[in-house]
Every structure is written in structure tokens, then in C-alpha cells.
Scaffold this active site. Structure first.
Site, PDB file in Angstrom:
ATOM      1  N   VAL A  11       0.832  -1.212   0.000  1.00 40.66           N
ATOM      2  CA  VAL A  11       0.000   0.000   0.000  1.00 40.66           C
ATOM      3  C   VAL A  11       0.867   1.263   0.000  1.00 40.66           C
ATOM      4  CG1 VAL A  11      -1.839   1.261   1.192  1.00 40.66           C
ATOM      5  CG2 VAL A  11      -1.864  -1.243   1.167  1.00 40.66           C
ATOM      6  N   LYS A  99      -6.370  -1.393   9.433  1.00 40.55           N
ATOM      7  CA  LYS A  99      -7.633  -1.722  10.132  1.00 40.55           C
ATOM      8  C   LYS A  99      -7.426  -2.231  11.546  1.00 40.55           C
ATOM      9  CE  LYS A  99      -6.213  -4.861   7.127  1.00 40.55           C
ATOM     10  NZ  LYS A  99      -6.109  -5.214   5.747  1.00 40.55           N
ATOM     11  N   GLU A 123      -9.976   6.081   5.589  1.00 35.86           N
ATOM     12  CA  GLU A 123     -10.896   5.534   4.568  1.00 35.86           C
ATOM     13  C   GLU A 123     -10.430   4.171   4.056  1.00 35.86           C
ATOM     14  OE1 GLU A 123     -13.941   7.006   3.035  1.00 35.86           O
ATOM     15  OE2 GLU A 123     -13.867   4.862   2.674  1.00 35.86           O
ATOM     16  N   GLY A 128     -10.784  -1.320   1.108  1.00 41.88           N
ATOM     17  CA  GLY A 128      -9.740  -0.946   0.148  1.00 41.88           C
ATOM     18  C   GLY A 128     -10.095   0.338  -0.586  1.00 41.88           C
ATOM     19  N   ILE A 130     -12.869   1.227  -2.021  1.00 42.22           N
ATOM     20  CA  ILE A 130     -14.277   1.644  -2.061  1.00 42.22           C
ATOM     21  C   ILE A 130     -14.508   2.763  -1.051  1.00 42.22           C
ATOM     22  CG2 ILE A 130     -16.677   0.865  -1.919  1.00 42.22           C
ATOM     23  CD1 ILE A 130     -15.615  -1.997  -1.842  1.00 42.22           C
ATOM     24  N   GLY A 181      -1.096 -11.259  -4.201  1.00 44.67           N
ATOM     25  CA  GLY A 181      -0.846 -10.152  -3.254  1.00 44.67           C
ATOM     26  C   GLY A 181      -2.091  -9.677  -2.524  1.00 44.67           C
ATOM     27  N   ASP A 195      -9.791 -10.303   9.826  1.00 48.05           N
ATOM     28  CA  ASP A 195      -9.650  -9.066   9.061  1.00 48.05           C
ATOM     29  C   ASP A 195     -11.029  -8.420   8.842  1.00 48.05           C
ATOM     30  OD1 ASP A 195      -7.953  -7.361   7.123  1.00 48.05           O
ATOM     31  OD2 ASP A 195      -9.573  -8.071   5.862  1.00 48.05           O
ATOM     32  N   LYS A 199     -12.754  -4.801  10.384  1.00 48.89           N
ATOM     33  CA  LYS A 199     -13.396  -3.802   9.518  1.00 48.89           C
ATOM     34  C   LYS A 199     -14.836  -3.535   9.956  1.00 48.89           C
ATOM     35  CE  LYS A 199     -10.410  -5.046   5.620  1.00 48.89           C
ATOM     36  NZ  LYS A 199     -10.236  -5.985   4.513  1.00 48.89           N
TER      37      LYS A 199
HETATM   38  N1  HSE Z   1      -6.115  -8.982   3.061  1.00 49.22           N
HETATM   39  C1  HSE Z   1      -7.127  -7.983   2.913  1.00 49.22           C
HETATM   40  C2  HSE Z   1      -8.222  -8.547   2.021  1.00 49.22           C
HETATM   41  C3  HSE Z   1      -6.529  -6.759   2.309  1.00 49.22           C
HETATM   42  O1  HSE Z   1      -8.018  -9.618   1.437  1.00 49.22           O
HETATM   43  O2  HSE Z   1      -9.288  -7.967   1.932  1.00 49.22           O
HETATM   44  C4  HSE Z   1      -7.373  -5.552   2.420  1.00 49.22           C
HETATM   45  O3  HSE Z   1      -7.674  -5.223   3.760  1.00 49.22           O
END
Ligand code: HSE
Length: 406
Positions: A11, A99, A123, A128, A130, A181, A195, A199
Site C-alpha cells: 500500500v 484496520k 478511509e 480498500g 471503495i 498479493g 480481518d 473492519k
Molecule cells: N487482506 C485484505 C483482504 C486486504 O483480502 O481484503 C485488504 O484489507
């Protein structure tokens, strides 16, 4: 305005590229001139076009009074939290894509930003590329938001799509996602729902106004989903998606959960495939709004970060009103109290037992399904009651997935 980046990974390098490549259009669109001044990373990047900006010493950035905006794209809580705090306390705006940092330390960072009259924006931490955070906090501010449901992890959505569309195994699909990636360094956070949980905690905090910490949030991932579950779901005209959901209940408690769900192929969320994310927000004025786009990837995520950087530059003198209050005690509702229907795949047992336990159920089958198994969908009831019935009947569950109706 001068910008520094902490962390030159996927990023961070995307942010450097977008700020440099699009400087003309940024100036034209926003009347903001951005100049990249320093980049922090402990690794060497001798061949990078940004080699002359690299430093391994954070002090070079925090003590540089010419740096106005610091972008944190390091990931993880430490040392990102310490670095972000020190920058805010030095009067620098901070923009983060992290996050984990926002979900666990967001309130403290927002407070520090408030005290120092600077901005802390994030944001890119959800969805990502959006736009989600700003639309919820600004464009939908006239609504009472009752519910948010999202596909918020690109890697797990990519894996499920490969399983559903190509019949690929979970392991092969994960390896491909890593190669492209999309996955975190440790893909456990992607495939076990952590993850997505971070979020949805950020979105719940924003929508309902007080910090919702990840601890205590019910979370299941996709690693136990089999191709057989995918086929049974298909036979019911459904697909399996990893949904991150939050809802404000009548007693003001907040339900937050991340689980795989069966959703109808007609649902707006069912067509969200590959690495794409989507977030459905239900407002009392607007009804359902769906935001859709790339939830991961270098330039998509950098796009959201740079949007925040521009916002900081445009609001340099005036802090934006943005954020949430401290967490409320006992604010989380148990997922067991929520109503749901369940998809159950179990060791073969008498239909009479299932019928007498659950009343009317919908039995599922597909060509080639295992005759030693039985699969069905229950009616809707409180999850605790359905679980109690399953246990009392002694049904040997192989797979259990909630059914959602977005
Ligand atoms: N590893 C995360 C995903 C990256 O796959 O959504 C973005 O937060």
C-alpha cells in the site's frame, strides 16, 4: 503540502506512486499540491525511484516540521500506534490504512487528533478502494443507520468464488490469492474472519457512535467450508459468502458478527465475486445502499489513502468533525439471541428425527452428494433455541452455516 509515508510495502508504495503520478490531476481536482518528502522503512530500496526519500529512522519524520501529513501503511498495532500518536501530538495530520490499528486504538487516536486540532482519517482501512467511511459519516449522516452487512475481505471472497465457480480446492485458491498479493502476511486473518471482523468493528463504531472493540465479537471464517457445502447451497439457489454484519437492537445493544452465510443468488451481495468487496448500509431515510469495488490491492487501496491525504490538506486549518465516542460497557449483544435460519449438513439420520426436532425443514441434495450425509435448512428462530434442539436430538453436525436474507 509535504507528505511522509511510514511503511513502503504494497500500500505504501502504491501511495507514493499515486501521489507522484497523479500530482497534476490532484491539483486540478482539489486545488491541493502534494509533495512526497520522506518514506520510512527498515528495508533497503536502492533501485526504487523513491530511493532518495528513504529513511530508516522515524525521528527524521516526526521531528521534521516541514512534514504536514503522515501516511501510516505499516500494518499491525506496534509500532504503528506509537508512531501515529507521536505524529498527531506533533500537530501532523495522520492517514492510516491499518484496520487493526483503527479497530483497536481508533478512539485514542481520534481523541489525540481532536486535542491537537488535526485530522486522523482512515478511509482505506475498510473496503480498500471503495469509499465507505466517508459516505457513512457524511453522505448518510441524515439517516439513522440500523444495519450494515458487508463482504469485507477480498481474499476470502476470492477463495469462495474460485470454489463456487471453478470447483477449486480451498488450499489452491488460497495459494493463488497469496500469489496475487491479496492476502495478509499471515492469511489466517483473512480466512478465519479476523480481518473482516476488524473492519466491521470500525463500521459499527462509526455508524453507532461509540467504539466497538473486536474482543467479544463472534467470528467464524471460511476454512471449514467444503465443496460439498458449496454444492448444497447451489441446490438451494444460494451462494456462500463471508458476511460481516452489525445491527443496532431495540435495547440499544449492538450485534456484530462475522460468519459464512448462505445468501440467495438474487441478493445484491451474491454477485460480488473475486477480490471485490461490497458493503450494504440500511438507513431509515435512504433504504438499502450498496457500495461496491476493489477491496484490496496496491493502487485501489492507495486511491483511498490519497483521498484522505487530499482531505487533510484541504482541511489543514480546521479539523473535520469525524469519529466516535469511547466504548460503552456491555454494548455487545450475543449472536445466540439473534434470529436466524441454519443450513446443516450432518451424518445421515432419520428425517423423522429432524422433522420432529425442527418442524418443517427444506432438505437439500445434488447429483453425486454423499449418501452417508443429510443436508437441510431450518426455519427461522433464535439461534440459541436452534442450537439447543440440535444438541438434544443428538444430530452429528458436519457443517453449520447461517442463512441470511439481504
Ligand atoms: N487482506 C485484505 C483482504 C486486504 O483480502 O481484503 C485488504 O484489507
Amino acid at each position: 503540502m509535504n507528505v511522509a509515508i511510514l511503511g513502503f510495502g504494497v500500500v505504501g508504495s502504491g501511495v507514493a506512486e499515486v501521489i507522484t503520478k497523479n500530482s497534476d490531476s490532484i491539483l486540478k481536482n482539489s486545488d491541493v499540491s502534494l509533495s512526497l518528502k520522506k518514506i520510512l522503512d527498515i528495508r533497503d530500496f536502492a533501485d526504487s525511484p523513491f530511493a532518495s526519500l528513504m529513511t530508516k529512522n522515524f525521528e527524521d519524520i516526526v521531528n521534521d516540521d516541514d512534514i504536514d501529513i503522515v501516511v501510516e501503511t505499516m500494518g499491525g498495532v506496534n509500532p504503528a500506534f506509537d508512531f501515529a500518536m507521536r505524529c498527531l501530538n506533533k500537530g501532523k495530520h495522520v492517514v492510516s490504512s491499518n484496520k487493526e490499528l483503527v479497530a483497536t486504538k481508533g478512539f485514542e487516536l481520534l481523541e489525540a487528533a481532536r486535542k491537537n486540532n488535526v485530522n486522523f482519517l482512515f478511509e482505506a482501512s475498510v473496503g480498500g478502494g471503495i469509499p465507505i467511511i466517508r459516505p457513512i459519516s457524511r453522505c448518510l449522516a441524515g439517516n439513522r443507520i440500523s444495519e450494515i452487512a458487508g463482504i469485507l475481505n477480498g481474499t476470502s471472497n476470492f477463495i469462495l468464488t474460485k470454489m463456487i465457480v471453478e470447483g477449486m480446492s480451498f488450499a489452491d485458491a488460497l495459494a493463488l490469492a497469496q500469489q496475487l498479493g491479496y492476502a495478509e502476511k499471515d492469511p489466517t486473518a483473512d480466512v478465519e474472519g479476523l480481518d473482516a471482523m476488524r473492519k466491521i468493528c470500525i463500521l459499527a463504531s462509526l455508524a453507532f457512535g461509540s467504539h466497538v472493540y473486536p474482543e467479544g465479537v463472534y467470528c467464524e471464517g471460511i476454512s471449514k467450508i467444503t465443496l460439498s457445502d458449496v454444492a448444497y447451497a447451489d441446490s438451494a439457489d444460494c451462494v456462500i459468502k463471508l458476511l460481516a454484519r452489525t445491527r443496532k437492537l431495540e435495547d440499544d445493544k449492538i450485534l456484530v458478527m462475522v460468519t459464512p452465510c448462505l445468501i440467495s443468488k438474487d441478493s445484491m451481495l451474491a454477485g460480488v465475486n473475486d477480490v471485490f468487496n461490497a458493503c450494504l448500509v440500511r438507513g431509515d431515510a435512504t433504504g438499502d445502499v450498496l457500495m461496491y469495488g476493489k477491496g484490496a490491492g496496491k493502487l485501489a487501496t492507495a486511491s483511498a489513502v490519497v483521498g484522505d491525504v487530499i482531505d487533510c490538506a484541504a482541511n489543514d486549518e480546521k479539523r473535520k468533525f469525524f469519529g466516535w465516542e469511547a466504548a460503552k460497557e456491555n454494548c455487545l449483544a450475543s449472536h445466540l439471541e439473534a434470529d436466524t435460519a441454519l443450513y446443516i449438513r450432518a451424518e445421515k439420520t432419520d428425517k423423522a428425527l429432524i422433522d420432529s426436532t425442527f418442524g418443517e425443514v427444506k432438505y437439500l441434495s445434488y447429483d453425486g452428494c454423499d449418501e452417508k450425509e443429510i443436508a437441510f435448512v431450518t426455519g427461522t428462530a433464535k439461534e440459541a433455541d436452534l442450537m439447543g434442539k440440535l444438541e438434544t436430538a443428538g444430530i452429528k453436525v458436519l457443517s453449520l452455516i447461517r442463512v441470511a436474507d439481504y
